[in-house]
Design a protein around this motif. Sequence first.
Motif, short mmCIF file in Angstrom:
data_model
loop_
_atom_site.label_atom_id
_atom_site.label_comp_id
_atom_site.label_asym_id
_atom_site.label_seq_id
_atom_site.Cartn_x
_atom_site.Cartn_y
_atom_site.Cartn_z
N ALA A 166 -6.51 0.87 -1.35
CA ALA A 166 -5.61 1.86 -0.78
C ALA A 166 -4.28 1.90 -1.53
CB ALA A 166 -5.37 1.55 0.70
N THR A 167 -3.79 0.74 -1.96
CA THR A 167 -2.52 0.70 -2.68
C THR A 167 -2.64 1.36 -4.05
OG1 THR A 167 -1.90 -1.34 -1.53
CG2 THR A 167 -0.68 -0.81 -3.53
N SER A 168 -3.76 1.13 -4.72
CA SER A 168 -3.99 1.80 -6.00
C SER A 168 -4.02 3.32 -5.81
CB SER A 168 -5.33 1.33 -6.60
OG SER A 168 -5.28 -0.04 -6.93
N LYS A 169 -4.63 3.75 -4.72
CA LYS A 169 -4.66 5.18 -4.42
C LYS A 169 -3.27 5.70 -4.12
CE LYS A 169 -6.86 8.57 -1.37
NZ LYS A 169 -7.77 8.77 -0.19
N ALA A 170 -2.46 4.89 -3.41
CA ALA A 170 -1.09 5.30 -3.08
C ALA A 170 -0.25 5.47 -4.35
CB ALA A 170 -0.45 4.27 -2.15
N ILE A 171 -0.40 4.56 -5.30
CA ILE A 171 0.33 4.66 -6.56
C ILE A 171 0.02 5.98 -7.25
CG2 ILE A 171 0.46 3.70 -8.90
CD1 ILE A 171 0.20 0.92 -7.64
N GLU A 172 -1.25 6.37 -7.17
CA GLU A 172 -1.66 7.64 -7.80
C GLU A 172 -1.17 8.84 -6.99
OE1 GLU A 172 -5.84 10.00 -8.88
OE2 GLU A 172 -5.86 7.85 -8.43
N GLU A 173 -1.35 8.79 -5.67
CA GLU A 173 -1.00 9.92 -4.80
C GLU A 173 0.50 10.21 -4.81
OE1 GLU A 173 -2.84 12.01 -2.73
OE2 GLU A 173 -4.68 11.23 -3.63
N LYS A 220 9.58 -4.71 7.39
CA LYS A 220 9.26 -3.36 7.85
C LYS A 220 8.23 -2.74 6.91
CE LYS A 220 13.17 -1.35 5.26
NZ LYS A 220 14.46 -0.62 5.36
N TYR A 221 7.44 -1.82 7.46
CA TYR A 221 6.51 -1.05 6.65
C TYR A 221 7.24 0.16 6.08
CZ TYR A 221 2.35 -3.49 8.41
OH TYR A 221 1.39 -4.43 8.70
N LEU A 222 6.89 0.53 4.86
CA LEU A 222 7.39 1.77 4.30
C LEU A 222 6.58 2.93 4.88
CD1 LEU A 222 7.88 0.84 0.52
CD2 LEU A 222 9.59 0.86 2.37
N ASP A 223 7.27 3.98 5.28
CA ASP A 223 6.58 5.16 5.81
C ASP A 223 5.61 5.70 4.76
OD1 ASP A 223 8.03 4.99 8.14
OD2 ASP A 223 9.56 6.44 7.51
N ASP A 224 4.52 6.24 5.25
CA ASP A 224 3.45 6.74 4.38
C ASP A 224 3.16 8.19 4.74
OD1 ASP A 224 1.16 7.07 2.83
OD2 ASP A 224 -0.13 5.91 4.18
N PRO A 225 4.03 9.13 4.32
CA PRO A 225 3.87 10.54 4.72
C PRO A 225 2.56 11.17 4.28
CG PRO A 225 5.56 10.31 3.01
CD PRO A 225 5.25 8.94 3.49
N LYS A 226 1.95 10.66 3.23
CA LYS A 226 0.66 11.20 2.78
C LYS A 226 -0.52 10.53 3.50
CE LYS A 226 2.32 12.35 -1.89
NZ LYS A 226 2.20 13.82 -1.78
#
Length: 299
Positions: A166-173, A220-226
């Motif tokens: 999921a983190t690899s996908k987040a870096i791309e997204e 804290k978690y960073l917000d994940d708008p996507k």
Amino acid sequence: MKKNLNLMLAAIMIVTLVLAGCSNKKNEGGGDASSPAKDREITLAYVAWDSEIASTNVVKEVLESKLGYKVNMLQVDAGPMYVGIADGSADAMVAAWLPSTHGENYYEPNKDKFEDLGTNLDGTKVGLAVPAYMDISSIEDLKGDVGKSVKYTITGIEPGAGIMTATSKAIEEYGLTDWKLLESSSAAMAKVLRDAYDKQQPVIVTGWTPHWMFAEMDLKYLDDPKDVFGGDEQIHTLVRKGLKEDQPAAHRFLDQFEWTPADMESVMVDIFAGMSEEEAAKKWIADNQEKVSKWIEGI
């Protein structure tokens, strides 16, 4: 007199056979921890995350101390954990993070090959975590100057973990082209976080709850708008097909096993404080007899 002796011997043999039959019947049910049957053995698969170390050791201790099982612990990566339950090389696991973290890559390809006993813990979350003192609130903020302060690095865990995918996908997204995801382990990630936190330095890690680090540090978690990481999740119990027929006592316990994030975190905190995994599990069970009794009810 000889006739009376023969009658006495016959009576003794009948009583012996009846007692043996009762003993065997008792062992078949799985409820006598003091005299376990030879075939009362089970293998639990798990990943070396702090949360799953806590839950699997508690399950192991209940199976051994309350139900008389011999438990084998099989530590593997996430992918092999699912395959092991699917092909029967492992009997059960209490570490299926669904629907997002493990869903697409591990659960869905194997879902017809095992039995899902449902949720054992509700209210989990995964994402990118930072100390509360860092002046960022969203993954979008990583496009700013914060990257320089952490060398454009997100500290992760084992490469096969769903949160790493999921983190690899987040870096791309999110278009974080300069960023890299550092593979390590859950223990190594926690040490990097702890060291940075003690020095009040910036750090970004792959995080999940329940986890002791949220109890020990202000994070804290960073917000994940996507919505790359998904929302709140549940942890499910999965068992191999046929376990209900082979090991009815273990199956019933695993089906009835459920606890809360606070329960899991208390075990993790004790382990983090220096207690062994086995000691922490025994302590939690001793302090929560009422809940454990419900898990083994009817066995």
